[in-house]
Design an enzyme around this catalytic site. Structure first.
Site, PDB file in Angstrom:
ATOM      1  N   GLU A 166      44.462  34.059  37.377  1.00 45.73           N
ATOM      2  CA  GLU A 166      44.495  34.867  38.584  1.00 45.73           C
ATOM      3  C   GLU A 166      45.861  35.512  38.799  1.00 45.73           C
ATOM      4  O   GLU A 166      46.850  35.136  38.184  1.00 45.73           O
ATOM      5  CB  GLU A 166      44.147  34.011  39.801  1.00 45.73           C
ATOM      6  N   GLU A 307      48.262  33.361  36.126  1.00 45.31           N
ATOM      7  CA  GLU A 307      47.848  34.405  35.174  1.00 45.31           C
ATOM      8  C   GLU A 307      46.972  33.869  34.045  1.00 45.31           C
ATOM      9  O   GLU A 307      46.673  34.605  33.107  1.00 45.31           O
ATOM     10  CB  GLU A 307      49.048  35.087  34.506  1.00 45.31           C
TER      11      GLU A 307
END
Length: 339
Positions: A166, A307
């Site tokens: 994310e 991420e």
């Protein structure tokens, strides 16, 4: 919500375990690599599994960022999404090195992403969860549906492993709120610095989480996801559920992605055998969530970027586990005495 989860293949696990017993090494001497090879066999249904992976990074902005819960400004979300796609982000580099596909999703970014090669969900940034529900139930169901469709596409493309990550300024706050809701933990104990808050900022953030929990009246994990979550968390919940429905292994990343996986497991408990923790981040809520899911992380490198960077790093270990399991000779093939 009722999601049918494919069970892992006990037949493939048994066959892989039998192969492990014949490989030219003392039993158990490759430690966790052997365990991971068996997990891969179970989730792929292959005695000699292959890691064919796709990383999905969902990005969203959060109304709760107005509470000063992040050390970075909200516009960074869209900027970093563009950086991932240009190949310059950490996850971009790690995905290349592990031969993993990378797909990015706009799950509520507060900027136009029409010029970017992303999956567009049509979701808006979440509301301030300290004062009101972050998302509507319709938004949550839509995000979950998109996530499940992404898992279906991965299955149809012949992939075996999904990893969810994310990007979203302020998103450790909804993740921590969900971790508290799921585990009963105290915000004062589970709240961490996220992107680099000082002790005063962490205390302020914990109070925001406490306000959100005091407001919330959710009785189900799906309702809590709407009340306390965010667009990227809802999408990753669907991605994890989709991995279960379509028979893929799912690698959890850090605290935000693991919060989503924990919500998915609360919705569909049979999903748990298909989950593996890529790493452990320093965020206290992450350790609490890993214990809640009974997951032992592959790596513990003090990574706290998000991420899917930790999950991507773990893909390298999974590939090594699969390579050793597949490529080593048996005692008979090597002509080595078993004593």
């Amino acid at each position: 919500m009722n999601v049918e989860i494919q069970p892992v293949s006990e037949t493939a696990i048994a066959a892989a375990r039998e192969r492990q017993s014949q490989l030219v090494k003392p039993p158990g001497s490759l430690g966790r690599l052997e365990e991971l090879a068996l997990w891969l066999a179970g989730v792929t249904g292959e005695e000699r599994p292959k890691v064919r992976a796709r990383i999905v990074v969902a990005a969203a902005d959060h109304g709760v960022a107005a509470e000063g819960v992040s050390a970075f400004p909200p516009e960074v979300t869209a900027q970093m999404l563009a950086t991932f796609l240009s190949g310059g982000g950490a996850v971009s580099t790690l995905a290349r090195e592990t031969q993993a596909d990378l797909v990015c999703v706009d799950a509520g970014v507060n900027a136009s992403t029409t010029h970017l090669d992303v999956v567009h969900t049509g979701l808006k940034p979440s509301a301030n969860l300290a004062n009101e529900p972050a998302l509507s139930q319709d938004d949550v169901r839509h995000a979950i549906k998109v996530g499940m469709k992404l898992a279906a596409t991965a299955h149809n493309d012949g992939l075996t492993i999904l990893a969810g990550g994310e990007m979203g300024i302020g998103n450790t706050t909804p993740a921590t709120a969900l971790a508290c809701w799921l585990t009963g933990g105290d915000p004062a104990e589970l709240t961490g610095p996220g992107t680099g808050l000082d002790p005063e900022g962490v205390q302020r953030k914990a109070e925001v989480v406490r306000r959100a929990l005091a407001r919330d009246e959710s009785r189900t994990a799906l309702a809590a996801l709407a009340s306390l979550g965010g667009g990227e968390i809802a999408l990753l919940t669907g991605l994890a559920l989709g991995a279960g429905r379509y028979g893929l292994g799912y690698v959890c990343d850090g605290v935000i992605a693991t919060a989503a996986a924990a919500v998915a497991a609360a919705i569909a408990p049979d999903l748990k055998p298909r989950l593996v923790a890529g790493h452990r981040s320093p965020e206290p809520a992450h350790t609490k969530l890993l214990a809640h899911l009974d997951l032992n992380p592959i790596l513990d490198l003090q990574m706290r970027l998000g991420e899917a960077s930790g999950a991507a790093a773990a893909l390298a270990i999974l590939k090594l586990a699969a390579a050793a399991h597949d490529g080593m000779h048996t005692f008979a093939e090597a002509g080595v005495s078993t004593g």
